[in-house]
Design an enzyme around this catalytic site. Sequence first.
Site, PDB file in Angstrom:
ATOM      1  N   ASP A   1       9.215  30.646  -8.311  1.00  0.00           N
ATOM      2  CA  ASP A   1       8.774  30.980  -7.878  1.00  0.00           C
ATOM      3  C   ASP A   1       8.425  33.208  -8.179  1.00  0.00           C
ATOM      4  O   ASP A   1       7.722  33.560  -8.278  1.00  0.00           O
ATOM      5  CB  ASP A   1       9.216  31.361  -6.227  1.00  0.00           C
ATOM      6  CG  ASP A   1       8.004  30.481  -5.545  1.00  0.00           C
ATOM      7  OD1 ASP A   1       6.863  30.077  -6.120  1.00  0.00           O
ATOM      8  OD2 ASP A   1       8.090  30.148  -4.580  1.00  0.00           O
TER       9      ASP A   1
ATOM     10  N   LYS B   1       3.341  35.696  -1.541  1.00  0.00           N
ATOM     11  CA  LYS B   1       2.378  34.547  -1.585  1.00  0.00           C
ATOM     12  C   LYS B   1       1.986  33.645   0.136  1.00  0.00           C
ATOM     13  O   LYS B   1       3.459  33.713   0.238  1.00  0.00           O
ATOM     14  CB  LYS B   1       3.234  33.705  -3.203  1.00  0.00           C
ATOM     15  CG  LYS B   1       4.473  33.497  -2.375  1.00  0.00           C
ATOM     16  CD  LYS B   1       4.374  31.826  -2.757  1.00  0.00           C
ATOM     17  CE  LYS B   1       5.713  30.679  -2.421  1.00  0.00           C
ATOM     18  NZ  LYS B   1       5.236  29.785  -1.676  1.00  0.00           N
TER      19      LYS B   1
END
Length: 291
Positions: free
Chosen positions: A139, A12
């Site tokens: 996350d 990411k």
Amino acid sequence: MGEHITEKAPAKLNLSLDVLGRLEGGYHALRMVMESVSFGDTLEITLRKDGEIRLETGLAWLPRDGRNLAVEAARVFREALGEETLGADILLTKRIPVGAGMGGGSADAAAVLRGLNRLTGRPFDGEKLRELGLAIGSDVPYCVCGGSRLAEGRGEVLSPLPMPPECRVVIAKPSFSISTASLFARIDGRAGRTRPDTAGMIGAMEQGDLGGVARRMFNVFEDVLPRSCRDVGAVRSALLDHGALGAVMTGTGSAVFGLFAGDGEAQKAAVALRSLCRDVTVTEFAGEIEV
Ligand code: C5P
């Protein structure tokens, strides 16, 4: 119900990252524009029926016990399912650099949750997997679904965003890593910081305006980096000097990425960046991951 599955774990990147304040429990309220990229790790997961969770990787220095989020994810999944005999052999091909702000450990954990869910006949929906993910790391809920999202709260309050305009992404990681907890500690008490224009960034994404997106890339952690992390600024400048429309550090670093309109420019910039960083990758933004 299969026995074996190969799951991708996309890295990411944060197009923008804002810290809004402190939450209870030592966490911070965040507002982040998150994107998945095609580049990432791969996990081969095979079900075991003896409750054992085993991880293999080519990297001797990577922990293979509960400190590895992939192992922790399998344990969390087994507990949620309530089947003590559920276990897994996990073969992890690690490509995402560690300590880069690219969510490598979280992506691996999310891949294990998705993989085990599929291998056991999908007992949980995406929402439940994201909830399980939050117990592993802030996350992980995002990494369960990936794609283009606004992440708020600890990072688990997710809203869909349009995909960023088509472009190439060059990621370069300086050789040092930065401790996430120490950067969060440095940001406390720094009121009046420059903030990212998150609404403007989303507006530019809605309009497919690559220049507008690139101009608004901003990460509040860059302003509080210790002097020992000066290379982050040097890598950002090098990306911009080599034609990036915008460049920013991702997460708590140390990786920095730049957006390029075309592949030719991106490849040329990557060659130049390799004289500064060993870890340089050219990739592109990727859509949502099917749960
Ligand atoms: O949730 P995770 O274990 O990934 O967080 C690592 C550290 O990052 C936390 O211990 C905390 O110091 C910091 N953090 C934070 N606020 C968040 C996410 C992480 O302060 N929303």
